[in-house]
Motif scaffolding. Structure first.
Motif, PDB file in Angstrom:
ATOM      1  N   UNK A 201       0.832  -1.200   0.000  1.00  0.00           N
ATOM      2  CA  UNK A 201       0.000   0.000   0.000  1.00  0.00           C
ATOM      3  C   UNK A 201       0.867   1.251   0.000  1.00  0.00           C
ATOM      4  N   UNK A 202       1.908   1.225   0.799  1.00  0.00           N
ATOM      5  CA  UNK A 202       2.836   2.365   0.885  1.00  0.00           C
ATOM      6  C   UNK A 202       3.489   2.644  -0.470  1.00  0.00           C
ATOM      7  N   UNK A 203       3.949   1.582  -1.126  1.00  0.00           N
ATOM      8  CA  UNK A 203       4.594   1.729  -2.427  1.00  0.00           C
ATOM      9  C   UNK A 203       3.586   2.208  -3.474  1.00  0.00           C
ATOM     10  N   UNK A 204       2.425   1.565  -3.526  1.00  0.00           N
ATOM     11  CA  UNK A 204       1.438   1.902  -4.535  1.00  0.00           C
ATOM     12  C   UNK A 204       0.876   3.298  -4.383  1.00  0.00           C
ATOM     13  N   UNK A 205       0.617   3.727  -3.143  1.00  0.00           N
ATOM     14  CA  UNK A 205       0.099   5.072  -2.921  1.00  0.00           C
ATOM     15  C   UNK A 205       1.083   6.122  -3.419  1.00  0.00           C
ATOM     16  N   UNK A 206       2.382   5.908  -3.124  1.00  0.00           N
ATOM     17  CA  UNK A 206       3.396   6.878  -3.541  1.00  0.00           C
ATOM     18  C   UNK A 206       3.585   6.867  -5.052  1.00  0.00           C
ATOM     19  N   UNK A 207       3.690   5.669  -5.628  1.00  0.00           N
ATOM     20  CA  UNK A 207       3.947   5.555  -7.062  1.00  0.00           C
ATOM     21  C   UNK A 207       2.799   6.118  -7.885  1.00  0.00           C
ATOM     22  N   UNK A 208       1.567   5.732  -7.550  1.00  0.00           N
ATOM     23  CA  UNK A 208       0.423   6.111  -8.378  1.00  0.00           C
ATOM     24  C   UNK A 208       0.129   7.602  -8.341  1.00  0.00           C
ATOM     25  N   UNK A 209       0.636   8.296  -7.336  1.00  0.00           N
ATOM     26  CA  UNK A 209       0.384   9.739  -7.241  1.00  0.00           C
ATOM     27  C   UNK A 209       1.611  10.579  -7.595  1.00  0.00           C
ATOM     28  N   UNK A 210       2.712   9.907  -7.963  1.00  0.00           N
ATOM     29  CA  UNK A 210       3.943  10.634  -8.277  1.00  0.00           C
ATOM     30  C   UNK A 210       4.624  10.048  -9.507  1.00  0.00           C
ATOM     31  N   UNK A 211       3.868   9.874 -10.581  1.00  0.00           N
ATOM     32  CA  UNK A 211       4.432   9.273 -11.778  1.00  0.00           C
ATOM     33  C   UNK A 211       5.510  10.147 -12.416  1.00  0.00           C
ATOM     34  N   UNK A 212       5.466  11.456 -12.205  1.00  0.00           N
ATOM     35  CA  UNK A 212       6.509  12.325 -12.749  1.00  0.00           C
ATOM     36  C   UNK A 212       7.863  11.997 -12.131  1.00  0.00           C
ATOM     37  N   UNK A 213       7.891  11.738 -10.829  1.00  0.00           N
ATOM     38  CA  UNK A 213       9.138  11.359 -10.170  1.00  0.00           C
ATOM     39  C   UNK A 213       9.631  10.008 -10.689  1.00  0.00           C
ATOM     40  N   UNK A 214       8.706   9.106 -10.924  1.00  0.00           N
ATOM     41  CA  UNK A 214       9.075   7.797 -11.451  1.00  0.00           C
ATOM     42  C   UNK A 214       9.730   7.948 -12.818  1.00  0.00           C
ATOM     43  N   UNK A 215       9.140   8.732 -13.697  1.00  0.00           N
ATOM     44  CA  UNK A 215       9.709   8.919 -15.031  1.00  0.00           C
ATOM     45  C   UNK A 215      11.083   9.583 -14.944  1.00  0.00           C
ATOM     46  N   UNK A 216      11.248  10.520 -14.019  1.00  0.00           N
ATOM     47  CA  UNK A 216      12.534  11.203 -13.865  1.00  0.00           C
ATOM     48  C   UNK A 216      13.630  10.243 -13.417  1.00  0.00           C
ATOM     49  N   UNK A 217      13.261   9.236 -12.624  1.00  0.00           N
ATOM     50  CA  UNK A 217      14.266   8.294 -12.126  1.00  0.00           C
ATOM     51  C   UNK A 217      14.804   7.399 -13.235  1.00  0.00           C
ATOM     52  N   UNK A 218      14.164   7.398 -14.390  1.00  0.00           N
ATOM     53  CA  UNK A 218      14.590   6.585 -15.519  1.00  0.00           C
ATOM     54  C   UNK A 218      15.469   7.365 -16.502  1.00  0.00           C
ATOM     55  N   UNK A 219      15.818   8.603 -16.170  1.00  0.00           N
ATOM     56  CA  UNK A 219      16.681   9.398 -17.034  1.00  0.00           C
ATOM     57  C   UNK A 219      18.040   8.724 -17.178  1.00  0.00           C
ATOM     58  N   UNK A 220      18.677   8.934 -18.331  1.00  0.00           N
ATOM     59  CA  UNK A 220      19.995   8.355 -18.568  1.00  0.00           C
ATOM     60  C   UNK A 220      20.057   7.668 -19.911  1.00  0.00           C
ATOM     61  N   UNK A 221      21.107   6.862 -20.104  1.00  0.00           N
ATOM     62  CA  UNK A 221      21.295   6.151 -21.368  1.00  0.00           C
ATOM     63  C   UNK A 221      20.097   5.264 -21.668  1.00  0.00           C
ATOM     64  N   UNK A 222      19.675   5.269 -22.946  1.00  0.00           N
ATOM     65  CA  UNK A 222      18.505   4.501 -23.355  1.00  0.00           C
ATOM     66  C   UNK A 222      18.868   3.472 -24.418  1.00  0.00           C
ATOM     67  N   UNK A 223      18.017   2.466 -24.514  1.00  0.00           N
ATOM     68  CA  UNK A 223      18.208   1.402 -25.496  1.00  0.00           C
ATOM     69  C   UNK A 223      16.853   0.735 -25.728  1.00  0.00           C
ATOM     70  N   UNK A 224      16.841  -0.297 -26.531  1.00  0.00           N
ATOM     71  CA  UNK A 224      15.615  -1.071 -26.712  1.00  0.00           C
ATOM     72  C   UNK A 224      15.438  -1.989 -25.516  1.00  0.00           C
ATOM     73  N   UNK A 225      14.318  -1.871 -24.825  1.00  0.00           N
ATOM     74  CA  UNK A 225      14.033  -2.712 -23.666  1.00  0.00           C
ATOM     75  C   UNK A 225      12.745  -3.488 -23.898  1.00  0.00           C
ATOM     76  N   UNK A 226      12.664  -4.652 -23.285  1.00  0.00           N
ATOM     77  CA  UNK A 226      11.486  -5.504 -23.451  1.00  0.00           C
ATOM     78  C   UNK A 226      10.288  -4.954 -22.700  1.00  0.00           C
ATOM     79  N   UNK A 227      10.504  -4.494 -21.481  1.00  0.00           N
ATOM     80  CA  UNK A 227       9.505  -3.836 -20.627  1.00  0.00           C
ATOM     81  C   UNK A 227       8.533  -4.775 -19.918  1.00  0.00           C
ATOM     82  N   UNK A 228       8.478  -6.053 -20.310  1.00  0.00           N
ATOM     83  CA  UNK A 228       7.674  -7.039 -19.569  1.00  0.00           C
ATOM     84  C   UNK A 228       8.507  -8.309 -19.457  1.00  0.00           C
ATOM     85  N   UNK A 229       9.717  -8.121 -18.965  1.00  0.00           N
ATOM     86  CA  UNK A 229      10.780  -9.115 -18.994  1.00  0.00           C
ATOM     87  C   UNK A 229      10.638 -10.052 -17.794  1.00  0.00           C
ATOM     88  N   UNK A 230       9.826 -11.091 -17.951  1.00  0.00           N
ATOM     89  CA  UNK A 230       9.517 -11.999 -16.853  1.00  0.00           C
ATOM     90  C   UNK A 230       9.344 -13.425 -17.380  1.00  0.00           C
TER      91      UNK A 230
END
Length: 356
Positions: A201-230
């Motif tokens: 609940x703690x993780x989901x409440x923070x993540x779902x209301x702060x998606x801008x921070x989440x996107x910012x944490x992904x800044x940096x070198x980019x490449x082709x990623x699978x995105x559902x790598x499981x």
């Protein structure tokens, strides 16, 4: 070119035409077809072929992928461009992606409706991984080698940014409205109640209301990623030394940081004790293999930031998908395996309040 059809409408002449698209001179006389796999968004079907005429390169079986028969899942596949994106991967990106994938005999997509068909090689006796069971340490090492192949193939390749069907690019449509993201999380908590732990609940409440921070944490070198790598999107055959792991389900790939695929995979595929005991060695393996393949400038601190973001992405995918696809018992159990594994990794890296 064969027309796009539902799998139940396919006949022998259609299969003959599909093989011809790949340069195979054969005539299918008859076939048997039946569903395989546990896909949530798309349905996979194995076709066992009998030929009137066939050369040595004619396959005995094919696996086809089609839009889900479940209306909720099908609507999600269209809304999120999942079907369109996977066809484009096989048409344009797969030849240079380095990673082990099935051979594509024929694929096509309707540009307006996103109805599609994808005919691939049958990787049997390789078996689909199981998110609920997870993977062994040996399997995890093989998967990380494949991740390094994929990420090195398109490392900082800005050509990807030109495509609107690659997630995370400048031209990609924003299909995830913040209000919808928050609403789905509230709906998830309401549906599953006490099954959602206080930490989740703690993780989901923070993540779902702060998606801008989440996107910012992904800044940096980019490449082709699978995105559902499981594991559910991987086929394993450790007896096949040339192709022990084959990666499938290219519906969600994007242009982003390679470390997110690694964190996404490890958080959901290994039990917490195995992960904790081997995490540093697995990270070293990935970064070392990436360097061997020509990428030696991935700073470890940047990687770790992306790695934790990948666990958050795993968490997000679990609750987001749970609320958008047709609900099943296995699906619920799988999504909670993903959710709780992500929380464990996030907690171990002291990142529970990363987006708070």
């Amino acid at each position: 070119m064969p027309e796009i059809r539902e799998w139940k409408d396919i006949d022998a002449d259609w299969l003959t035409a599909a093989l011809k698209e790949d340069g195979i001179d054969a005539k299918v006389a008859s076939f048997e077809a039946g569903k395989v796999g546990t896909g949530q968004i798309g349905d996979c079907v194995r076709f066992k072929l009998d030929y009137e005429r066939a050369g040595p390169d004619a396959p005995k079986t094919l696996v086809g992928k089609f839009p889900s028969e479940g209306e909720e899942s099908r609507a999600t596949g269209r809304q999120l461009w999942n079907y369109y994106r996977e066809v484009k991967f096989y048409q344009l990106l797969q030849p240079d992606a380095r990673i082990s994938t099935p051979h594509c005999y024929f694929t096509d997509v309707n540009e307006e409706t996103h109805d599609f068909v994808l005919m691939m090689s049958d990787m049997a006796p390789a078996e689909q991984g199981d998110q609920l069971a997870g993977v062994t340490l040996e399997e995890a090492k093989l998967v990380l080698n494949e991740a390094a192949k994929l990420h090195s193939a398109y490392w900082e390749d800005e050509k990807l940014d030109e495509y609107d069907w690659v997630m995370g690019t400048t031209h990609a449509p924003d299909v995830m409205d913040p209000d919808m993201v928050a609403g789905l999380w509230d709906g998830f908590k309401a549906r599953y109640c006490d099954r959602v732990t206080p930490e989740a609940t703690r993780v989901g409440d923070a993540l779902s209301s702060n998606m801008d921070k989440y996107h910012a944490s992904r800044d940096g070198a980019k490449c082709l990623i699978h995105s559902d790598f499981r594991p559910d999107n991987m086929l394993f055959d450790l007896s096949n030394t040339k192709k022990p792991v084959t990666v499938v389900d290219w519906q969600s790939f994007g242009y982003g940081p390679g470390g997110t695929d690694v964190g996404y995979f490890i958080s959901g595929a290994l039990d917490p004790k195995t992960r904790q005991a081997n995490e540093n060695a697995l990270i070293d393996l990935y970064l070392s293999q990436l360097s061997v393949l020509g990428v030696s400038d991935y700073d470890r601190s940047d990687f770790l930031r992306h790695y934790v973001a990948g666990a958050y992405q795993h968490f997000f995918t679990a609750y987001f998908a749970a609320m958008l696809v047709t609900q099943t018992t296995r699906g619920d159990n799988m999504f909670f395996r993903m959710l709780n594994g992500a929380v464990d990794l996030i907690s171990d890296h002291d990142a529970l309040d990363l987006y708070g």
